[in-house]
Scaffold this active site. Structure first.
Site: not given
Length: 429
Positions: A205, A230
């Site tokens: 993330d 990400e």
């Protein structure tokens, strides 16, 4: 500039030849932004969906953040070792879910949130900067010296951001990933998730918040079978508010991350370039799906083996709607990513909540049956405002757009095997 691109292309080809990733991967995001609210716990609920997910040909399921978190969704973690305080369920339920996935030969991907971390309590000055790891010992029990010194809301941090140009996360302390203890204890935690809880890989993330050099340490020392980052940054837009035709700098950033982490290893990135272009292309601008070099304009046009394509996720879609795909054209998006090179990722909402399961199932079945994989050869046949037509591996042809008079463009020996709202797929007989 031409020589630079030629060298890059050659480098990518060589790395692709040595790529160790399985070629037939299909990912599935197994939650949305509201999943934490489910009565009885999301882990227990998802257990009842494992058979359908596996039957669809999914190889990897991305699960929500498992650790205790201030935010219910899991993206403000604190006690990283505490898997019993998650809103999605407890550790025993999580392990049962992972066991059920493994029983169907499906791998489990953990959502790794390590750019930032919430503190357990305040120090003597009243600042939240005392961290608790969630164990009786001192693992992950950190103080202000583990916070980046340039993180202004949390003063007295002594660390430095690995790359000062990386993004700041304002809602929680940014962790100093150059600190040897931070690296050591996070690696230990990752390995614990893999060996004790059964996770097979990682979804990083907010990976733009720390350098790829640091991510490489975590990947190399935890040895996941799969990892995806990400790296969500803005595309380049023109005065009309639409993406520029040339998005090379955007996809170059994705390629650079994979190169630094290790192009021959398990690292991939979400193809946000393709996502952004596809969002606009299906709104009557399908010509955007052919880049200036005649190839796909996203990361899949440069390094498809390392690109994870998607239509929407818990941020872009779900109830957040940060960057949603046009809702009436979602199946065009899936017709594209499930027939094209790259590693496609299916979103839970579309599969189970939108009534699209049968159509998505059919597309995955075609992909599997015809051996379409992350590095399949793509030939773009047409790319006009109302028509996109492409052949993949000489076995599959996909059409997007409202134009129907395309029979003269389809070679002999192909038959229609899937169709829906402004899309169709042909298969070689």
């Amino acid at each position: 500039m031409a020589n630079k691109h030629m060298s890059l292309s050659l480098f990518i080809v060589l790395l692709g030849l040595s790529c160790s990733l399985a070629s037939g991967q299909v990912l599935f995001q197994g939650f949305n932004w509201e999943s934490w609210k489910h009565n009885g716990g999301w882990y227990n609920f998802l257990m009842g969906k494992v058979d359908d997910i596996a039957a669809a040909g999914v190889t990897h399921v991305w699960l929500p953040p498992a650790s205790q978190s201030v935010a219910e969704q899991g993206y403000m973690p604190g006690r990283l070792y505490d898997l019993d305080a998650s809103k999605y369920g407890n550790k025993a339920q999580l392990k049962s879910l992972i066991g059920a996935l493994h029983g169907k030969a499906v791998k489990a991907i953990a959502d790794i949130v390590i750019n930032h971390r919430t503190a357990e309590r305040k120090d003597g000055r009243g600042i939240y900067c005392i961290f608790e790891g969630g164990t009786p010992d001192a693992r992950l029990d950190w103080g202000p010296h583990m916070i980046c010194r340039d993180d202004r809301p949390y003063p007295d941090g002594t660390g430095n951001r690995p790359t000062r140009t990386r993004a700041d996360f304002g809602a929680a302390p940014d962790i100093d990933h150059l600190n040897p203890r931070v690296q050591k204890e996070l690696v230990e935690w990752l390995n614990w998730l893999r060996t004790d809880d059964g996770f097979d890989g990682w979804r990083f993330d907010f990976a733009k918040g720390y350098s790829a050099d640091v991510a490489k340490i975590y990947v190399d020392r935890s040895e996941p079978s799969f990892a995806v980052a990400e790296i969500w940054t803005s595309l380049a837009y023109g005065g009309d508010g639409k993406p520029n035709l040339n998005q090379d700098p955007h996809r170059q950033e994705l390629v650079n991350w994979v190169n630094k982490v290790g192009g021959s290893g398990p690292a991939t990135t979400f193809d946000f370039t393709t996502k952004g272009i596809l969002n606009v292309a299906v709104e009557g601008e399908l010509w955007r799906l052919r880049g200036t070099d005649g190839k796909a304009p996203g990361m899949i046009g440069w390094w498809p083996a390392k690109a994870v394509t998607f239509v929407d996720n818990h941020d872009t879609g779900s109830t957040q709607h940060m960057w949603p795909f046009p809702s009436d054209r979602v199946m065009q998006g899936y017709a594209y990513i499930l027939t094209h090179p790259g590693n496609p990722c299916i979103f839970y909402d579309h599969f189970f909540d939108w009534g699209l399961k049968e159509e998505i199932d059919r597309l995955v079945s075609i992909r599997t049956r015809q051996g379409i994989h992350s590095e399949s050869k793509l030939q773009i046949m047409e790319a006009d405002a109302d028509l996109y037509l492409a052949e993949i591996e000489g076995k599959v042809i996909v059409k997007l757009g409202p134009r129907y008079d395309v029979g003269h463009l389809i070679p002999e020996g192909f038959k229609v095997v899937a169709h829906g709202n402004d899309y169709a797929v042909w298969e070689k007989v």
